[in-house]
Design an enzyme around this catalytic site. Structure first.
Site, PDB file in Angstrom:
ATOM      1  CG  ASP B  11     -17.293 -53.613 -12.120  1.00 41.95           C
ATOM      2  OD1 ASP B  11     -16.297 -53.534 -12.539  1.00 41.95           O
ATOM      3  OD2 ASP B  11     -18.027 -52.696 -11.858  1.00 41.95           O
ATOM      4  CG  ASP B 130      -9.703 -44.239 -12.396  1.00 40.76           C
ATOM      5  OD1 ASP B 130      -9.524 -44.798 -13.430  1.00 40.76           O
ATOM      6  OD2 ASP B 130     -10.279 -44.471 -11.281  1.00 40.76           O
TER       7      ASP B 130
END
Lengths: 208, 251
Positions: B11, B130
């Site tokens: 990330d 997602d």
């Protein structure tokens, strides 16, 4: 020495450029261009290719005189040329991606879709696969048989003369993944994305 | 034989790694380039950056990160997060990304997938799905999991394949961050539905979860973030474990 990576708007070639520059360091000059004069005067040429067979052939043809210059370089003058992925596929007479498209015709054969055996094999063939080296090739110097290379493609080159094949890989069937015909080299896999072993192949090509 | 891939994900926020490997010999634990290099040297089959930069003015930072990483790492690099348009994809590819993952934009405007796969080739277009379970189906969430679209994830995966996606990165929003394992049923159903490779994501807490994602979920590749952070497991250990369970990996 000058090595030219042909920039003909065939999609993303930054990884090819980065890997050749990494290997070349300061010893070899890496040009990235579609300038015909620079291509003619270089010692080696790299022909990358991403996207479809048709889009790459169309992009080559769009640049006036490029195909003739490359043919003169590789076929008449017999200087070393390396095709990567669709760059290799374009050596064929004909490709069948999107629609039937004429290739460069440097190595007789066709480019057709990998048989996925009714969905048993996923396409694209993406990831690391072992290569079976079938003949000595200058670009495989110090490369062990069964080395892993990074692949991403849905179409395969099927040459008429099997003697040009220098390596195959197992996926659905035996897929041709490397060719050598005199001064013409090609890899279906991406040496520029195949870690240290891929850089070694690039280094072997530069050293020819 | 084609090997199953292990993909560590980092990330990145404002050009810095938010969570990462915390080794003592690391000079700058927040440097994405250094972290990516450790992963690739350790045998990672690909590297994934997820840009979680919130503000627009700092969005340019990811391009610099990608540019520097691609000059040091010679395995495929996927970049996702905040990718909105064909132009965004073009910029990331020009900086040295090999693949771009598209999430919200693919749901909102599937034309982006159609157009970009035509322009750059399917091989560099990853659609990130997602999904969250609702009753007996899974629904697509966008905007980093905040918005429920109500769209059926299994149907959507097929639509994305038809639109030209080269791979699907499937994340279970129920499992993400829980470390209890992938949503195997979701992975299997999507993998069964499409003929393109599926990358499983969301929920990995131990190495058995990686095995399950491949053996039970039928994933071609497994993505994980936190188990590789702070050195809980190295990529090498993960590969050796998969190998011991009979899963083909590149060692």
């Amino acid at each position: 020495m000058n090595v030219t990576i042909v920039d003909y708007n065939s999609g993303n070639i930054s990884s090819v450029i980065n890997s050749f520059r990494e290997v070349a360091k300061d010893k070899v000059n890496i040009e990235v261009t579609s300038d015909l004069i620079k291509i003619k005067s270089s010692d080696k040429v790299v022909l990358p290719g991403q996207g479809s067979f048709k889009s790459c052939v169309d992009a080559l043809n769009k640049i006036n005189g490029l195909v003739d210059t490359l043919s003169e370089f590789a076929i008449n003058n017999k200087k070393p040329l390396l095709g990567i992925c669709v760059g290799l596929q374009m050596f064929a007479d004909v490709g069948y991606e999107e629609t039937e498209t004429k290739g460069l015709g440097w190595i007789s054969g066709r480019v057709s879709k990998i048989d996925n055996q009714n969905g048993k094999y996923k396409l694209p063939h993406i990831g690391w696969n072992e290569i079976n080296i079938t003949k000595d090739s200058k670009i495989f110097k110090d490369i062990e048989n069964k080395s892993h290379m990074y692949f991403v493609h849905s179409y395969e080159f099927v040459p008429e003369d099997k003697n040009v094949v220098s390596a195959t890989t197992d996926y659905s069937s035996n897929i041709v993944c490397s060719v050598e015909k005199e001064n013409i080299f090609g890899t279906q896999f991406h040496p520029e994305k195949s870690d240290k072993i891929g850089l070694k192949i690039i280094s072997n090509f530069i050293d020819i | 034989m084609l090997k199953n891939r292990i993909i560590p994900c980092l990330d990145v926020k404002n050009g810095r790694v938010v969570k990462g490997i915390n080794f003592v010999d690391l000079q700058d634990a927040g440097d994405p380039v250094e972290q990516a290099k450790i992963y690739s040297d350790g045998g990672a089959d690909e590297i994934c950056f997820l840009d979680i930069t919130a503000s627009n003015e700092n969005r340019e930072t990811i391009y610099d990160v990608v540019d520097k990483t691609s000059k040091k790492c010679f395995v495929p690099l996927t970049v996702g997060g905040g990718v909105r348009s064909v132009e965004d994809i073009n910029k990331l590819l020009n900086c040295g990304a090999d693949k771009v993952s598209i999430n919200t934009a693919a749901v909102r405007n599937p034309e982006v997938v159609i157009e970009s796969s035509k322009k750059f080739g399917s091989q560099c277009i990853v659609v990130a799905i997602d999904a969250k379970k609702n009753g007996d189906k899974w629904e697509i969430f966008t905007h980093g999991g905040r918005n429920n679209t109500g769209i059926d994830a299994i149907e959507f995966s097929k639509k994305m394949e038809d639109s030209g996606a080269g791979e699907l990165l499937v994340t279970s929003m129920d499992r993400d961050g829980t470390q209890v394992g992938y949503d195997i049923e979701l992975m299997f159903k999507i993998s069964y539905k499409v003929n393109i490779p599926v990358i499983a994501s969301g929920g990995v807490g131990n190495l058995d979860h990686l095995v399950d994602g491949i053996k039970l979920g039928n994933a071609s590749a497994v993505l994980a973030a936190s188990i590789f952070h702070y050195g809980k497991y190295s990529v090498k250990e993960a590969k050796e474990y998969l190998d011991s369970k009979g899963i083909p990996v590149r060692i």
